[in-house]
Design a protein around this motif. Structure first.
Motif, PDB file in Angstrom:
ATOM      1  N   THR A 118      11.355  -5.408 -34.818  1.00 28.91           N
ATOM      2  CA  THR A 118      11.570  -4.118 -35.501  1.00 28.91           C
ATOM      3  C   THR A 118      11.787  -3.009 -34.477  1.00 28.91           C
ATOM      4  OG1 THR A 118      10.266  -4.802 -37.413  1.00 28.91           O
ATOM      5  CG2 THR A 118      10.509  -2.431 -37.067  1.00 28.91           C
ATOM      6  N   ALA A 119      12.902  -2.302 -34.601  1.00 32.97           N
ATOM      7  CA  ALA A 119      13.212  -1.219 -33.659  1.00 32.97           C
ATOM      8  C   ALA A 119      12.142  -0.124 -33.757  1.00 32.97           C
ATOM      9  CB  ALA A 119      14.576  -0.628 -34.014  1.00 32.97           C
ATOM     10  N   ASN A 120      11.890   0.563 -32.666  1.00 34.13           N
ATOM     11  CA  ASN A 120      10.897   1.660 -32.591  1.00 34.13           C
ATOM     12  C   ASN A 120       9.453   1.185 -32.690  1.00 34.13           C
ATOM     13  OD1 ASN A 120      13.000   3.568 -32.617  1.00 34.13           O
ATOM     14  ND2 ASN A 120      13.045   3.500 -34.863  1.00 34.13           N
ATOM     15  N   LEU A 121       9.209  -0.135 -32.754  1.00 36.75           N
ATOM     16  CA  LEU A 121       7.835  -0.604 -32.927  1.00 36.75           C
ATOM     17  C   LEU A 121       7.360  -1.402 -31.714  1.00 36.75           C
ATOM     18  CD1 LEU A 121       5.321  -0.924 -34.692  1.00 36.75           C
ATOM     19  CD2 LEU A 121       6.380  -2.940 -35.732  1.00 36.75           C
ATOM     20  N   THR A 122       6.178  -1.040 -31.201  1.00 37.39           N
ATOM     21  CA  THR A 122       5.535  -1.783 -30.107  1.00 37.39           C
ATOM     22  C   THR A 122       4.221  -2.352 -30.628  1.00 37.39           C
ATOM     23  OG1 THR A 122       6.454  -0.200 -28.543  1.00 37.39           O
ATOM     24  CG2 THR A 122       4.641  -1.583 -27.745  1.00 37.39           C
ATOM     25  N   ILE A 123       3.966  -3.633 -30.330  1.00 37.76           N
ATOM     26  CA  ILE A 123       2.715  -4.271 -30.771  1.00 37.76           C
ATOM     27  C   ILE A 123       1.849  -4.525 -29.538  1.00 37.76           C
ATOM     28  CG2 ILE A 123       1.708  -6.233 -32.003  1.00 37.76           C
ATOM     29  CD1 ILE A 123       4.551  -6.809 -33.095  1.00 37.76           C
ATOM     30  N   THR A 124       0.570  -4.158 -29.603  1.00 37.13           N
ATOM     31  CA  THR A 124      -0.334  -4.417 -28.473  1.00 37.13           C
ATOM     32  C   THR A 124      -1.678  -4.922 -28.987  1.00 37.13           C
ATOM     33  OG1 THR A 124       0.722  -2.706 -27.153  1.00 37.13           O
ATOM     34  CG2 THR A 124      -1.480  -3.367 -26.483  1.00 37.13           C
ATOM     35  N   GLN A 125      -2.183  -5.975 -28.321  1.00 31.95           N
ATOM     36  CA  GLN A 125      -3.481  -6.517 -28.723  1.00 31.95           C
ATOM     37  C   GLN A 125      -4.599  -5.720 -28.055  1.00 31.95           C
ATOM     38  OE1 GLN A 125      -3.897 -10.705 -29.300  1.00 31.95           O
ATOM     39  NE2 GLN A 125      -5.827 -10.805 -28.161  1.00 31.95           N
ATOM     40  N   ALA A 126      -5.387  -5.049 -28.844  1.00 31.83           N
ATOM     41  CA  ALA A 126      -6.532  -4.270 -28.345  1.00 31.83           C
ATOM     42  C   ALA A 126      -7.368  -3.831 -29.538  1.00 31.83           C
ATOM     43  CB  ALA A 126      -6.050  -3.050 -27.583  1.00 31.83           C
ATOM     44  N   SER A 127      -8.624  -3.490 -29.272  1.00 24.06           N
ATOM     45  CA  SER A 127      -9.475  -2.978 -30.336  1.00 24.06           C
ATOM     46  C   SER A 127      -9.672  -1.486 -30.125  1.00 24.06           C
ATOM     47  CB  SER A 127     -10.826  -3.697 -30.293  1.00 24.06           C
ATOM     48  OG  SER A 127     -11.584  -3.312 -31.416  1.00 24.06           O
ATOM     49  N   VAL A 128      -9.375  -0.690 -31.125  1.00 26.94           N
ATOM     50  CA  VAL A 128      -9.533   0.760 -30.989  1.00 26.94           C
ATOM     51  C   VAL A 128     -11.008   1.110 -31.160  1.00 26.94           C
ATOM     52  CG1 VAL A 128      -9.021   2.998 -32.041  1.00 26.94           C
ATOM     53  CG2 VAL A 128      -7.188   1.303 -31.694  1.00 26.94           C
ATOM     54  N   GLU A 129     -11.555   1.779 -30.189  1.00 26.07           N
ATOM     55  CA  GLU A 129     -12.996   2.085 -30.238  1.00 26.07           C
ATOM     56  C   GLU A 129     -13.272   3.582 -30.378  1.00 26.07           C
ATOM     57  OE1 GLU A 129     -14.753  -1.828 -28.046  1.00 26.07           O
ATOM     58  OE2 GLU A 129     -14.814   0.095 -26.954  1.00 26.07           O
ATOM     59  N   LYS A 130     -12.319   4.402 -29.944  1.00 24.85           N
ATOM     60  CA  LYS A 130     -12.538   5.851 -30.042  1.00 24.85           C
ATOM     61  C   LYS A 130     -11.323   6.542 -30.667  1.00 24.85           C
ATOM     62  CE  LYS A 130     -16.048   7.279 -26.755  1.00 24.85           C
ATOM     63  NZ  LYS A 130     -16.535   5.962 -26.356  1.00 24.85           N
ATOM     64  N   LEU A 131     -11.590   7.608 -31.420  1.00 26.51           N
ATOM     65  CA  LEU A 131     -10.527   8.457 -31.971  1.00 26.51           C
ATOM     66  C   LEU A 131     -10.603   9.786 -31.225  1.00 26.51           C
ATOM     67  CD1 LEU A 131     -11.150   7.670 -35.744  1.00 26.51           C
ATOM     68  CD2 LEU A 131      -9.362   6.708 -34.275  1.00 26.51           C
ATOM     69  N   LEU A 132      -9.502  10.191 -30.636  1.00 26.17           N
ATOM     70  CA  LEU A 132      -9.503  11.410 -29.819  1.00 26.17           C
ATOM     71  C   LEU A 132      -8.929  12.559 -30.650  1.00 26.17           C
ATOM     72  CD1 LEU A 132      -8.042   9.669 -26.617  1.00 26.17           C
ATOM     73  CD2 LEU A 132     -10.459   9.872 -27.322  1.00 26.17           C
ATOM     74  N   THR A 133      -9.697  13.661 -30.715  1.00 31.42           N
ATOM     75  CA  THR A 133      -9.232  14.803 -31.517  1.00 31.42           C
ATOM     76  C   THR A 133      -9.271  16.083 -30.689  1.00 31.42           C
ATOM     77  OG1 THR A 133     -11.497  15.194 -32.223  1.00 31.42           O
ATOM     78  CG2 THR A 133     -10.115  13.830 -33.675  1.00 31.42           C
ATOM     79  N   LYS A 134      -8.459  17.058 -31.089  1.00 32.15           N
ATOM     80  CA  LYS A 134      -8.540  18.430 -30.559  1.00 32.15           C
ATOM     81  C   LYS A 134      -8.763  19.284 -31.792  1.00 32.15           C
ATOM     82  CE  LYS A 134      -6.236  19.229 -26.170  1.00 32.15           C
ATOM     83  NZ  LYS A 134      -5.208  18.145 -25.889  1.00 32.15           N
ATOM     84  N   GLY A 135      -9.976  19.840 -31.914  1.00 34.84           N
ATOM     85  CA  GLY A 135     -10.291  20.581 -33.137  1.00 34.84           C
ATOM     86  C   GLY A 135     -10.215  19.605 -34.303  1.00 34.84           C
ATOM     87  N   ASP A 136      -9.470  19.955 -35.349  1.00 34.45           N
ATOM     88  CA  ASP A 136      -9.380  18.997 -36.468  1.00 34.45           C
ATOM     89  C   ASP A 136      -8.013  18.310 -36.484  1.00 34.45           C
ATOM     90  OD1 ASP A 136      -8.740  21.452 -39.098  1.00 34.45           O
ATOM     91  OD2 ASP A 136      -7.739  20.953 -37.206  1.00 34.45           O
ATOM     92  N   GLN A 137      -7.440  18.098 -35.298  1.00 29.94           N
ATOM     93  CA  GLN A 137      -6.146  17.403 -35.174  1.00 29.94           C
ATOM     94  C   GLN A 137      -6.320  16.130 -34.365  1.00 29.94           C
ATOM     95  OE1 GLN A 137      -2.809  17.786 -36.220  1.00 29.94           O
ATOM     96  NE2 GLN A 137      -2.525  15.825 -35.116  1.00 29.94           N
ATOM     97  N   ILE A 138      -5.819  14.993 -34.867  1.00 34.00           N
ATOM     98  CA  ILE A 138      -5.893  13.746 -34.107  1.00 34.00           C
ATOM     99  C   ILE A 138      -4.890  13.822 -32.950  1.00 34.00           C
ATOM    100  CG2 ILE A 138      -4.178  12.452 -35.400  1.00 34.00           C
ATOM    101  CD1 ILE A 138      -7.486  10.882 -34.494  1.00 34.00           C
ATOM    102  N   VAL A 139      -5.285  13.403 -31.748  1.00 35.77           N
ATOM    103  CA  VAL A 139      -4.358  13.461 -30.604  1.00 35.77           C
ATOM    104  C   VAL A 139      -4.273  12.137 -29.857  1.00 35.77           C
ATOM    105  CG1 VAL A 139      -4.602  15.948 -30.218  1.00 35.77           C
ATOM    106  CG2 VAL A 139      -6.201  14.354 -29.095  1.00 35.77           C
ATOM    107  N   GLY A 140      -5.131  11.161 -30.238  1.00 30.34           N
ATOM    108  CA  GLY A 140      -5.022   9.898 -29.519  1.00 30.34           C
ATOM    109  C   GLY A 140      -6.103   8.915 -29.907  1.00 30.34           C
ATOM    110  N   VAL A 141      -6.034   7.726 -29.309  1.00 31.08           N
ATOM    111  CA  VAL A 141      -7.069   6.699 -29.502  1.00 31.08           C
ATOM    112  C   VAL A 141      -7.402   6.100 -28.144  1.00 31.08           C
ATOM    113  CG1 VAL A 141      -6.270   6.109 -31.835  1.00 31.08           C
ATOM    114  CG2 VAL A 141      -5.425   4.810 -29.850  1.00 31.08           C
ATOM    115  N   GLU A 142      -8.574   5.469 -28.079  1.00 27.42           N
ATOM    116  CA  GLU A 142      -8.980   4.780 -26.846  1.00 27.42           C
ATOM    117  C   GLU A 142      -9.370   3.359 -27.214  1.00 27.42           C
ATOM    118  OE1 GLU A 142     -12.923   5.067 -24.351  1.00 27.42           O
ATOM    119  OE2 GLU A 142     -11.840   6.987 -24.384  1.00 27.42           O
TER     120      GLU A 142
END
Ligand code: FAD
Length: 619
Positions: A118-142
């Protein structure tokens, strides 16, 4: 602890590749967003944790709606199905529903291959443990590897894995599924202020086919003319290199080598074994906190709650074309292995059965869905979306429908485009989402036709008529689907015009066809041949139920009027004197967006709605 900030910014990140995750990832990528799919194990992409079947009552409608909106589940089930049946075929058109037994491994690996291409899609094996936010906006995961990914939107589809705990008798182990890990993301969500609850579900044992005496069981075979789910099933062509695609369409014929299921029953001996060991069931010993699905009861529940019944029906369902694994539908349990061994061998045909995998229960966290907007974005964190079992539903189809909506809306928000909103009058997916966000759910939510007040309109045979135009306008439909949809609409229009202009037996054909005793199949070939049976059946049903459809249309217009009465998000319900205290508490908890949503919340009375209407009009 050192971290690695991944150099690429992904516009949308999907967490989890179950049935919700794969639809979310495909929808976001198809809309052109750079999308990352993070999942704990790429070998379990689109894994069917429980029964090897897609569709069924109301679930079949959802699968066809997902297909009409450009989703994956329908076509993947058509490609990997090993038995197809139209349930309720002899009953009314609103409850007819397609169901397919699928080859689980082919379903998984075909979906994995589709995602990889599928174009534009990357698959990676990992477990997301943290959700990174700035104020009440999501900005990333760890992730568990200490990698931080930056993003503008995140869709969480973690299924039964949040603090997942599996149980076989008194033995329990962390896991969202047997032999799988669990996920610690619950802690992150609680830190962000989300309210979580605890649910449970269960699955039966799997048996080795060669150890079953099928002569003692009744065969259940598929339909002679299998009905596929997908509106573009003809894109399934014979391809010997594509090992995961088992079925194909040639000259409008759907080619499937169907294999049977088998029926047997429990008996008094089975029930006695279960009753005399009921205290060893974690369900009855209180070991499990989670609330279970009322409509998928364990065999323990059936024996205890329906003790008057001398036997319970069991379906032996093959898990695939190239495996001897049999799913035993009807005896979901978490009793100890020894008890499972004894009660299974008390059943006719299973006297010498070998258990490949024991049945077990899993309890897991879910998020109260009233914390979501109808886009499935969370009210607390902008750019954060939830889809699937995390929202309190149970079922592959329910999860996939939410995944498509959440993935599309995450992408549309990033692209600053209008959201994908599905109303109760448009789709079962719309009914499901509206029920969840306005009422919440005290137990795992499963879709039923009885949940839809406009079910005559929401038939399984008109999903593309209801939804594909919307998919085309949003950019979710591929070119082939767009062309075949427009061709179909033209064909329907041509036949409708013909029926109103031509006469048959002395009256206009559309009036003739409206009569209950008349059927398109009774018309002479020269009248019928130009159009497919599917087109005839669609038009015939609309004509025969015209009166009911018109009445539903009036109800819809009334509901729309109420929907237009928006409620401001900053309203202070405690300041509205004549509202009941229960109403104040519930309205504050659910923060409905409109009067219609408010009227759906359990405990809100028509009197409360009147008070609110007057209060809003004064404001
Ligand atoms: C034992 C069992 C019995 C069931 N019985 C029934 C039934 O009888 N009837 C029914 O309708 N449904 C049943 N189900 C439920 C059905 O499987 C789910 O409804 C459906 O699979 C939900 O889809 P989903 O996409 O929400 O989650 P899932 O299919 O559970 O997928 C979740 C995905 O997220 C991944 N993941 C989780 N946490 C993380 C993380 N932190 N980082 C990265 N990836 C993560 C997992 O690895 C998995 O790939 C059962 C499920 C189980 C486990």
């Amino acid at each position: 602890m050192d971290f690695f900030d991944y150099p690429t910014h992904y516009q949308v990140i999907i967490v989890g590749s179950g049935h919700a995750g794969v639809e979310a990832a495909c929808a976001s990528a198809r809309l052109g967003c750079k999308t990352l799919l993070l999942t704990q194990n790429v070998d379990t992409i689109a894994q069917m944790s429980c029964n090897p079947a897609i569709g069924g009552s109301a679930k079949g409608h959802i699968v066809r709606e997902i297909d009409a909106l450009g989703g994956m589940m329908g076509l993947n089930a058509d490609a990997t199905g090993i038995q197809f049946r139209m349930l309720n075929a002899s009953k009314g058109p609103s409850i007819r529903a397609p169901r397919a037994q699928c080859d689980k491994k082919a379903y998984q690996f075909r979906m994995k291959a589709l995602l990889e291409n599928t174009a534009n899609l990357t698959i990676t094996q990992a477990s997301v443990e943290k959700l990174l936010t700035k104020g009440d906006q999501i900005v990333g995961v760890e992730t568990n590897f200490g990698i931080r990914y930056s993003t503008s939107a995140v869709v969480i589809t973690t299924g039964t894995f949040m603090r997942g705990l599996t149980h076989v008798g008194k033995r329990s182990s962390p896991g969202g599924r047997m032999a799988d890990t669990s996920s610690g993301i619950s802690h992150e969500l609680e830190k962000l202020g989300f309210h979580l609850g605890r649910f449970k579900t269960g699955t039966p044992c799997r048996l080795l086919a060669s150890s079953i005496n099928f002569d003692e069981c009744e065969p259940q075979i598929g339909d002679e003319n299998p009905s596929p789910f997908s509106h573009i099933r003809e894109t399934l062509v014979k391809n010997i290199h594509d090992v995961h695609t088992l079925n194909y369409v040639d000259k409008e014929i759907f080619h499937v080598e169907q294999i049977p299921c088998w029926i047997t029953y429990t008996n008094e001996k089975t029930h006695d074994i279960i009753r005399s060991n009921i205290d060893r069931s974690p369900l009855y010993s209180g070991m499990i906190d989670g609330v279970g699905p009322r409509y998928c009861p364990s065999i323990e529940d059936k024996v205890i709650k329906f003790s008057e019944k001398p036997r319970h029906q069991i379906f032996l369902e093959p898990e695939g074309r190239h495996t001897g694994e049999i799913y035993v539908n009807g005896i979901s349990t978490s009793l100890p292995f020894e008890v499972q061994y004894n009660f299974v061998r008390s059943i006719e045909g299973l006297e010498k059965a070998e258990i490949l995998r024991p049945g077990y229960a899993v309890e897991y966290d879910y998020c109260f869905p009233n914390q979501l907007y109808s886009t499935l974005e969370t009210k607390k964190i902008s750019g954060l979306y939830f889809a699937g079992q995390i929202n309190g539903t149970s079922g592959y189809e329910e999860a996939a429908g939410q995944g498509l909506v959440a993935g599309a809306n995450a992408a549309l928000k990033v692209l600053m485009k209008a959201p994908l909103l599905l109303g109760r009058e448009e789709s079962y997916i719309g009914v499901m989402i509206d029920d969840l966000i306005t009422r919440g759910t005290p137990e795992p939510y499963r879709m039923f036709t009885s949940r839809a007040e406009y079910r005559l309109r929401l038939r399984q045979d008109n999903c593309d008529i209801r939804l594909t135009e919307k998919a085309i306008n949003l950019g979710l439909a591929c070119n082939y689907r767009t062309e075949s949809y427009h061709k179909k609409i033209k064909t329907i229009k041509a036949l409708q015009d013909k029926l109103s202009q031509m006469c048959y037996q002395g009256i206009a054909m559309n009036l003739w066809l409206r009569r209950p005793e008349n059927k398109a199949a009774l018309l002479p070939d020269e009248y019928r041949e130009e159009y497919s049976p599917e087109i005839w059946s669609l038009i015939e049903t609309d004509l025969k139920f015209e009166g009911y459809l018109k009445r539903e249309e009036l109800q819809i217009q009334r509901a729309k009027k109420q929907e237009e009465k928006k409620i401001p998000t900053d309203i202070d319900y405690t300041s509205i004197p004549s509202l009941s205290s229960e109403a104040r508490q519930k309205l504050t908890e659910f923060t409905p967006a409109s009067l219609r949503q408010a009227s759906k919340i359990s405990g809100i009375t028509p009197a409360d709605i009147d008070v609110l209407t007057i209060w809003l009009s004064k404001r």
